[in-house]
Design a protein around this motif. Structure first.
Motif, PDB file in Angstrom:
ATOM      1  N   GLY A 123      44.879 -17.192  -9.402  1.00 43.02           N
ATOM      2  CA  GLY A 123      44.928 -15.752  -9.574  1.00 43.02           C
ATOM      3  C   GLY A 123      43.762 -15.239 -10.402  1.00 43.02           C
ATOM      4  N   THR A 124      43.335 -14.032 -10.096  1.00 39.84           N
ATOM      5  CA  THR A 124      42.246 -13.404 -10.844  1.00 39.84           C
ATOM      6  C   THR A 124      42.799 -12.648 -12.043  1.00 39.84           C
ATOM      7  OG1 THR A 124      40.474 -11.751 -10.741  1.00 39.84           O
ATOM      8  CG2 THR A 124      42.352 -11.428  -9.272  1.00 39.84           C
ATOM      9  N   ALA A 125      42.039 -12.619 -13.133  1.00 36.62           N
ATOM     10  CA  ALA A 125      42.418 -11.819 -14.307  1.00 36.62           C
ATOM     11  C   ALA A 125      41.256 -10.980 -14.797  1.00 36.62           C
ATOM     12  CB  ALA A 125      42.920 -12.728 -15.425  1.00 36.62           C
ATOM     13  N   LEU A 126      40.154 -10.974 -14.073  1.00 30.43           N
ATOM     14  CA  LEU A 126      38.971 -10.251 -14.533  1.00 30.43           C
ATOM     15  C   LEU A 126      39.271  -8.771 -14.740  1.00 30.43           C
ATOM     16  CD1 LEU A 126      35.340 -10.760 -13.670  1.00 30.43           C
ATOM     17  CD2 LEU A 126      36.252  -8.507 -13.122  1.00 30.43           C
ATOM     18  N   GLY A 127      40.108  -8.186 -13.911  1.00 27.89           N
ATOM     19  CA  GLY A 127      40.387  -6.760 -14.021  1.00 27.89           C
ATOM     20  C   GLY A 127      41.528  -6.394 -14.953  1.00 27.89           C
TER      21      GLY A 127
END
Length: 525
Positions: A123-127
């Motif tokens: 999963g992405t967490a950059l945003g």
């Protein structure tokens, strides 16, 4: 969190946690007792990574980049950190890990960096820093909040197996024919991934992501790193505390699995929790029969679910026009499973709406798909989300080996089917890891204490509460906050439990754990 739940991205990555096994010997490069030994201090070719200068700039990649614009509006900046593909060969090939930073505004009381991970894996967490700061309330201003796309995720160096499906967690269906189709599917998925990414796959692991996190800590010029992880992210945080003791500060682990049970078959044993969550949803839907037409009692609603699954063995056609999806008894249970990881009204309404469409399809009626359901079907059933599913599977398969004999899975499915006819064939099903190459490293074992704050709901359908209790026992210096009465995966900052949120924020503000374990009760009304 887990497949099919980031509020869409969280919702779509959770099933990946679904995935005991024989382990190969640790290779010579990691021949020290890697299960317990801390990673070495920077050196031996790693200094250039730890001491690199980060080039912070705009997060916006183009006119359609809503994530970048939201980050820029919040005042965040982005950078890429360079890390070795293979930490045993730091002078070899490098990759990049994308990160964002929302800097502390209360600089006088600044604590340091807080790195966040929303699970998946993959999963992405950059945003996520702006939403995380909002959840942290006043204490959020005291942290540099770091969003990271782990190696091969999102804006980091990519990995895509070019799969025809968005993930690899399906049911074995109602009989042997469905299972045989699954064996063929997953063998093909593994072959596709190996064909295009053979040199990379051995390095797509949790331990290497933890190493990347420590490089980020060093590149930020920080002595310690605080951490907030959900679902698989809580496992990643646990691994970091074991590999890099003394380099972590405040650690929050929400929806934590028992690290001793972390394998590609992690979903085995969660049938009861998912049946409980499904029953809770059925009660909710029964009270709204006038809206959804699924049944006036829990039993009637559950019987409707059963009829839809049975009808799907003959195939269901969902949608009209250019967006038509054909689903069967290996896919419909996944669509239901993916929607019950949360017990909020909005999540339950989505499940009811989706099921009402499938009821009409089972009756042979034409169906129209709402945009949200259409996107959900695309994410699960087509190659649109192939990169997410590819990374999710590669991490699970790269961390721990899975049994290789398909008949072992079939026996487990048949044993589980009698007691758990809907979820047993899903949680025990075969996956690509049965056809994957063996992991390069042994998985991390928890052998030393870490004073973390663990958060768990008693009815968590993805990482059962028993896992959080087990982790609490492995980390005697930790504390556990239990939310009673919720069938919910992921609590802090998103579920609306004031009791949980206030205690987590108090810990993040002071660094002091509660004197003992605490219990909160689900808020109603």
């Amino acid at each position: 969190m887990t497949i099919l739940s980031s509020v869409t991205a969280r919702r779509a990555s959770a099933v990946g946690l679904a995935l005991v096994a024989c382990l190969t010997a640790t290779p010579a490069a990691f021949a020290t007792p890697a299960a317990f030994a801390a990673e070495p201090t920077p050196g031996a070719g790693l200094d250039r990574y730890y001491q690199q200068r980060l080039d912070w700039g705009s997060c916006v990649l183009g006119p359609d980049d809503t994530t970048g614009r939201d980050l820029e509006k919040a005042g965040a900046q982005c950078a890429n950190v360079t890390v070795p593909l293979d930490y045993a060969d730091p002078r070899g090939r490098t990759i990049t890990v994308a990160m964002s930073r929302l800097r502390a505004t209360d600089t006088r009381r600044r604590v340091g960096p807080l790195l966040i991970n929303f699970g998946g894996p993959g999963g992405t967490a950059l945003g996520e820093p702006p939403a995380t700061r909002k959840a942290m309330k006043e204490v959020g201003a005291r942290y540099d909040i770091i969003g990271m796309d782990p190696r091969f995720v999102g804006r980091s160096t990519p990995l895509d197996c070019h799969w025809p499906v968005g993930h690899s967690v399906f049911s074995a269906g109602l009989g042997r024919a469905g299972f045989d189709r699954q064996v063929a599917l997953h063998k093909d998925l593994a072959a596709k991934c190996r064909a295009t990414n053979a040199s990379v796959l051995p390095h797509v692991t949790t331990r290497n992501t933890a190493r990347d996190m420590d490089v980020i800590r060093g590149a930020l010029g920080e002595r310690k790193l605080s951490y907030l992880g959900y679902s698989y992210g809580s496992y990643l945080g646990t691994v970091y505390t074991q590999m890099f003791p003394g380099r972590h500060d405040r650690v929050v682990l929400d929806g934590a699995p028992d690290p001793r049970r972390y394998t590609p078959r992690l979903m085995r044993g969660v049938e009861r929790e998912n049946e409980q969550a499904l029953a809770g949803w059925a009660d909710w839907a029964a009270k709204r029969h006038a809206t959804y037409g699924l049944g006036r009692t829990r039993d009637h609603v559950l019987a409707t679910v059963g009829r839809v699954v049975e009808a799907s063995a003959r195939g269901l056609t969902l949608g009209t026009g250019p967006d038509v999806f054909r689903v069967d008894d290996t896919q419909v249970p996944t669509l239901i499973f993916g929607g019950i990881s949360e017990d909020t009204d909005s999540a339950r309404a989505a499940v009811a709406e989706h099921l009402s469409v499938m009821v009409r399809a089972a009756q042979g009626q034409p169906t129209r798909l709402a945009t949200e359901f259409k996107e959900y079907l695309k994410a699960v059933l087509t190659g649109e989300e192939s990169p997410t599913g590819s990374v999710q599977t590669a991490i699970l398969c790269g961390d721990v080996a899975a049994p290789r004999d398909p008949e072992r899975y079939w026996r487990d499915i048949e044993r589980s089917r009698a007691a758990h006819p809907l979820f047993g064939p899903l949680t025990n099903n075969i996956g690509p890891c049965a056809f994957w190459d063996r992991p390069r490293e042994e998985p991390t074992q928890v052998g030393q204490d870490a004073p973390a704050l663990i958060v768990s709901a008693t009815g968590d359908p993805r990482t059962p509460h028993t896992g959080a209790v087990a982790l609490r026992g492995l980390l005697p210096g930790s504390r556990l906050i239990t939310l009673k009465g919720a069938n919910q995966h992921g609590v802090y900052g998103y579920y609306g439990s004031t009791c949980v949120d206030e205690q987590v924020n108090a810990y993040l503000a002071t660094g002091e754990l509660p004197a003992d374990d605490r219990t909160c009760v689900k808020q109603t009304g």
